[in-house]
Design a protein around this motif. Sequence first.
Motif, PDB file in Angstrom:
ATOM      1  N   GLU A 179      21.502  40.355  -7.657  1.00  0.00           N
ATOM      2  CA  GLU A 179      22.549  39.703  -7.124  1.00  0.00           C
ATOM      3  C   GLU A 179      23.777  40.343  -7.201  1.00  0.00           C
ATOM      4  O   GLU A 179      24.786  39.888  -6.465  1.00  0.00           O
ATOM      5  CB  GLU A 179      22.882  38.490  -8.249  1.00  0.00           C
ATOM      6  N   TRP A 180      23.960  41.409  -7.862  1.00  0.00           N
ATOM      7  CA  TRP A 180      25.352  41.940  -8.153  1.00  0.00           C
ATOM      8  C   TRP A 180      25.148  43.648  -7.730  1.00  0.00           C
ATOM      9  O   TRP A 180      23.947  44.053  -8.563  1.00  0.00           O
ATOM     10  CB  TRP A 180      26.117  41.680  -9.544  1.00  0.00           C
ATOM     11  N   VAL A 181      25.820  44.183  -7.261  1.00  0.00           N
ATOM     12  CA  VAL A 181      25.840  45.585  -6.761  1.00  0.00           C
ATOM     13  C   VAL A 181      27.049  46.359  -7.137  1.00  0.00           C
ATOM     14  O   VAL A 181      28.114  45.763  -6.866  1.00  0.00           O
ATOM     15  CB  VAL A 181      25.186  45.853  -5.424  1.00  0.00           C
ATOM     16  N   ASP A 182      27.129  47.570  -7.485  1.00  0.00           N
ATOM     17  CA  ASP A 182      28.354  48.098  -7.433  1.00  0.00           C
ATOM     18  C   ASP A 182      28.981  48.211  -6.078  1.00  0.00           C
ATOM     19  O   ASP A 182      28.211  48.492  -5.110  1.00  0.00           O
ATOM     20  CB  ASP A 182      28.033  49.984  -7.840  1.00  0.00           C
ATOM     21  N   THR A 183      30.112  47.893  -5.732  1.00  0.00           N
ATOM     22  CA  THR A 183      30.722  48.037  -4.689  1.00  0.00           C
ATOM     23  C   THR A 183      32.070  48.764  -4.486  1.00  0.00           C
ATOM     24  O   THR A 183      32.782  48.911  -5.535  1.00  0.00           O
ATOM     25  CB  THR A 183      30.740  46.365  -4.244  1.00  0.00           C
ATOM     26  N   ASP A 184      32.554  48.610  -3.146  1.00  0.00           N
ATOM     27  CA  ASP A 184      33.784  48.933  -3.104  1.00  0.00           C
ATOM     28  C   ASP A 184      34.854  48.119  -3.726  1.00  0.00           C
ATOM     29  O   ASP A 184      34.846  46.821  -3.515  1.00  0.00           O
ATOM     30  CB  ASP A 184      34.156  49.237  -1.364  1.00  0.00           C
ATOM     31  N   PRO A 185      35.967  48.712  -4.534  1.00  0.00           N
ATOM     32  CA  PRO A 185      37.252  47.557  -5.055  1.00  0.00           C
ATOM     33  C   PRO A 185      37.850  46.832  -4.107  1.00  0.00           C
ATOM     34  O   PRO A 185      38.581  46.065  -4.241  1.00  0.00           O
ATOM     35  CB  PRO A 185      37.854  48.495  -6.075  1.00  0.00           C
ATOM     36  N   LEU A 186      37.697  47.344  -2.889  1.00  0.00           N
ATOM     37  CA  LEU A 186      38.328  46.381  -1.574  1.00  0.00           C
ATOM     38  C   LEU A 186      39.930  46.640  -1.924  1.00  0.00           C
ATOM     39  O   LEU A 186      40.698  45.531  -1.753  1.00  0.00           O
ATOM     40  CB  LEU A 186      38.207  45.095  -1.603  1.00  0.00           C
ATOM     41  N   ALA A 187      40.428  47.645  -2.579  1.00  0.00           N
ATOM     42  CA  ALA A 187      41.752  47.664  -2.922  1.00  0.00           C
ATOM     43  C   ALA A 187      42.742  47.988  -1.416  1.00  0.00           C
ATOM     44  O   ALA A 187      42.351  48.591  -0.394  1.00  0.00           O
ATOM     45  CB  ALA A 187      41.939  49.253  -3.618  1.00  0.00           C
ATOM     46  N   ILE A 188      43.954  47.473  -1.566  1.00  0.00           N
ATOM     47  CA  ILE A 188      44.899  47.575  -0.366  1.00  0.00           C
ATOM     48  C   ILE A 188      45.561  48.779  -0.470  1.00  0.00           C
ATOM     49  O   ILE A 188      45.919  49.321  -1.560  1.00  0.00           O
ATOM     50  CB  ILE A 188      45.870  46.403  -0.510  1.00  0.00           C
ATOM     51  N   GLU A 189      45.740  49.823   0.341  1.00  0.00           N
ATOM     52  CA  GLU A 189      46.097  51.243   0.508  1.00  0.00           C
ATOM     53  C   GLU A 189      47.371  51.216  -0.057  1.00  0.00           C
ATOM     54  O   GLU A 189      48.201  50.442   0.174  1.00  0.00           O
ATOM     55  CB  GLU A 189      45.864  51.758   1.801  1.00  0.00           C
ATOM     56  N   ALA A 190      47.644  52.232  -0.888  1.00  0.00           N
ATOM     57  CA  ALA A 190      48.857  52.461  -1.448  1.00  0.00           C
ATOM     58  C   ALA A 190      49.849  52.637  -0.618  1.00  0.00           C
ATOM     59  O   ALA A 190      49.980  53.137   0.695  1.00  0.00           O
ATOM     60  CB  ALA A 190      48.971  53.783  -2.251  1.00  0.00           C
ATOM     61  N   GLY A 191      51.265  51.846  -0.620  1.00  0.00           N
ATOM     62  CA  GLY A 191      52.272  52.037   0.196  1.00  0.00           C
ATOM     63  C   GLY A 191      52.274  50.754   1.292  1.00  0.00           C
ATOM     64  O   GLY A 191      53.160  50.429   1.787  1.00  0.00           O
ATOM     65  N   LYS A 192      51.027  49.886   1.062  1.00  0.00           N
ATOM     66  CA  LYS A 192      51.232  49.023   2.120  1.00  0.00           C
ATOM     67  C   LYS A 192      50.879  47.275   1.294  1.00  0.00           C
ATOM     68  O   LYS A 192      50.380  46.775   1.870  1.00  0.00           O
ATOM     69  CB  LYS A 192      49.876  49.005   3.183  1.00  0.00           C
ATOM     70  N   SER A 193      50.995  47.596  -0.176  1.00  0.00           N
ATOM     71  CA  SER A 193      50.642  46.494  -1.076  1.00  0.00           C
ATOM     72  C   SER A 193      51.865  45.886  -1.679  1.00  0.00           C
ATOM     73  O   SER A 193      52.554  46.790  -2.184  1.00  0.00           O
ATOM     74  CB  SER A 193      49.555  46.931  -2.151  1.00  0.00           C
ATOM     75  N   GLN A 194      51.934  44.671  -1.726  1.00  0.00           N
ATOM     76  CA  GLN A 194      53.084  43.917  -2.195  1.00  0.00           C
ATOM     77  C   GLN A 194      52.212  43.242  -3.556  1.00  0.00           C
ATOM     78  O   GLN A 194      51.200  42.637  -3.300  1.00  0.00           O
ATOM     79  CB  GLN A 194      53.679  43.172  -1.495  1.00  0.00           C
ATOM     80  N   GLN A 195      52.806  43.117  -4.609  1.00  0.00           N
ATOM     81  CA  GLN A 195      52.276  42.165  -5.837  1.00  0.00           C
ATOM     82  C   GLN A 195      53.174  40.999  -6.079  1.00  0.00           C
ATOM     83  O   GLN A 195      54.360  41.108  -6.355  1.00  0.00           O
ATOM     84  CB  GLN A 195      51.904  42.948  -7.126  1.00  0.00           C
ATOM     85  N   VAL A 196      52.538  39.971  -6.396  1.00  0.00           N
ATOM     86  CA  VAL A 196      53.296  38.725  -7.155  1.00  0.00           C
ATOM     87  C   VAL A 196      52.529  38.362  -8.424  1.00  0.00           C
ATOM     88  O   VAL A 196      51.339  37.919  -8.394  1.00  0.00           O
ATOM     89  CB  VAL A 196      53.409  37.627  -6.174  1.00  0.00           C
ATOM     90  N   LYS A 197      53.023  38.476  -9.534  1.00  0.00           N
ATOM     91  CA  LYS A 197      52.507  37.805 -10.601  1.00  0.00           C
ATOM     92  C   LYS A 197      52.502  36.384 -10.754  1.00  0.00           C
ATOM     93  O   LYS A 197      53.537  35.752 -10.497  1.00  0.00           O
ATOM     94  CB  LYS A 197      53.023  38.436 -11.916  1.00  0.00           C
ATOM     95  N   LEU A 198      51.304  35.865 -11.196  1.00  0.00           N
ATOM     96  CA  LEU A 198      51.229  34.464 -11.141  1.00  0.00           C
ATOM     97  C   LEU A 198      51.319  33.881 -12.618  1.00  0.00           C
ATOM     98  O   LEU A 198      51.458  35.024 -13.667  1.00  0.00           O
ATOM     99  CB  LEU A 198      50.010  33.913 -10.386  1.00  0.00           C
ATOM    100  N   ARG A 199      51.314  32.589 -12.849  1.00  0.00           N
ATOM    101  CA  ARG A 199      51.438  32.242 -14.399  1.00  0.00           C
ATOM    102  C   ARG A 199      49.968  32.653 -14.939  1.00  0.00           C
ATOM    103  O   ARG A 199      49.005  32.952 -14.552  1.00  0.00           O
ATOM    104  CB  ARG A 199      51.738  30.898 -14.518  1.00  0.00           C
ATOM    105  N   SER A 200      50.010  32.226 -16.354  1.00  0.00           N
ATOM    106  CA  SER A 200      48.701  32.486 -17.137  1.00  0.00           C
ATOM    107  C   SER A 200      48.367  31.277 -17.911  1.00  0.00           C
ATOM    108  O   SER A 200      49.296  30.292 -17.956  1.00  0.00           O
ATOM    109  CB  SER A 200      48.918  33.662 -17.878  1.00  0.00           C
ATOM    110  N   PHE A 201      47.129  31.265 -18.200  1.00  0.00           N
ATOM    111  CA  PHE A 201      46.669  30.017 -19.258  1.00  0.00           C
ATOM    112  C   PHE A 201      45.970  30.697 -20.571  1.00  0.00           C
ATOM    113  O   PHE A 201      45.049  31.560 -20.349  1.00  0.00           O
ATOM    114  CB  PHE A 201      46.143  28.941 -18.673  1.00  0.00           C
ATOM    115  N   SER A 202      45.984  29.887 -21.401  1.00  0.00           N
ATOM    116  CA  SER A 202      44.968  30.341 -22.430  1.00  0.00           C
ATOM    117  C   SER A 202      44.527  29.191 -23.206  1.00  0.00           C
ATOM    118  O   SER A 202      45.333  28.133 -23.434  1.00  0.00           O
ATOM    119  CB  SER A 202      46.142  31.070 -23.861  1.00  0.00           C
ATOM    120  N   THR A 203      43.257  29.229 -23.825  1.00  0.00           N
ATOM    121  CA  THR A 203      42.399  28.447 -24.680  1.00  0.00           C
ATOM    122  C   THR A 203      42.688  28.817 -26.086  1.00  0.00           C
ATOM    123  O   THR A 203      42.381  28.121 -26.702  1.00  0.00           O
ATOM    124  CB  THR A 203      41.132  28.275 -24.131  1.00  0.00           C
TER     125      THR A 203
END
Length: 219
Positions: A179-203
Motif C-alpha cells: 500500500e505504501w512505497v518510498d517515493t519522491d517528496p514532490l518538493a517545489i524547486e528552490a527559488g520558486k517556492s513560497q510558504q505560509v504558516k497556518l494555525r496549529s491545534f493540540s489535544t
Amino acid sequence: MPPAAKQRQKSAPTRQAITLKGSTKLVTEFFKYAVNTVLFQRGVYPSDDFQMVKKYGQTVLITQDAALEAYLDKILGQIQKWLLTGSITQLVLAIVSKDTRTPLERWVFDINLVQTEGEEGTDAKDAVSTKPEEEIQAEIRSILKQIVSSVTFLPIIDEPTVFNILAYTSQSAEVPADEWVDTDPLAIEAGKSQQVKLRSFSTDIHRIDAMVAYRYEGS
C-alpha cells in the motif's frame, strides 16, 4: 410547621479525559476534513463531487465520490495506526500538475507527540489530556477556515491536477508494502517556492502544526 425547604445541589460539570486513543481519533478525523477541504478549495475535484455537512460547529465539505472516499478511508486507517504507535511525524498533501507532474502545492502537517507531565518514563499510551474538546474543536475550526481563505493568496490553478498523500514515518514503523512505497517528496524547486504558516491545534497529547508551500513563478 412547614416542611423544611430542600435545595437541589448542582453538580460541577464533568470533564471527560482524552486518552491517546481518543486523541488519535480526533487527529485522524481532522485530517479527513482538512484533506477534503483542500481538494475542494483547490479544484482538484469538481465542486459537484462534494456535499455540505455540519462538523466542528460549522459547515464543511466532504466528497461524495465513492472511489475517493474509499481511498481516503484506507489511507486514514493506516495513519490512525501510526498515530497510535507514535511512528508518524508528518503528513503531506501534494497537489501536482496532471500533465507535467510538476508539484504546485504542498500542504504540510507536522505531527508531534506532546510530552506529558508526570513521572519520567511514562509511556505515551498512558497519556491523558484534560483539555476540553470544545477548545480543541475551536482550534480545528480556525485551521479549516484558513484553508478556505487560502484562495485569497494562493495562485490560481488553471490546469488539471492530481494529488498524492505522503507520510513521513520513523524507521521502526510497520509499513504495509503493498500500500505504501518510498517515493519522491514532490518538493517545489528552490527559488520558486513560497510558504505560509497556518494555525496549529493540540489535544495536549498530539500537536499538529500546519503550513502550505506553493509554486510561485513571480511576475
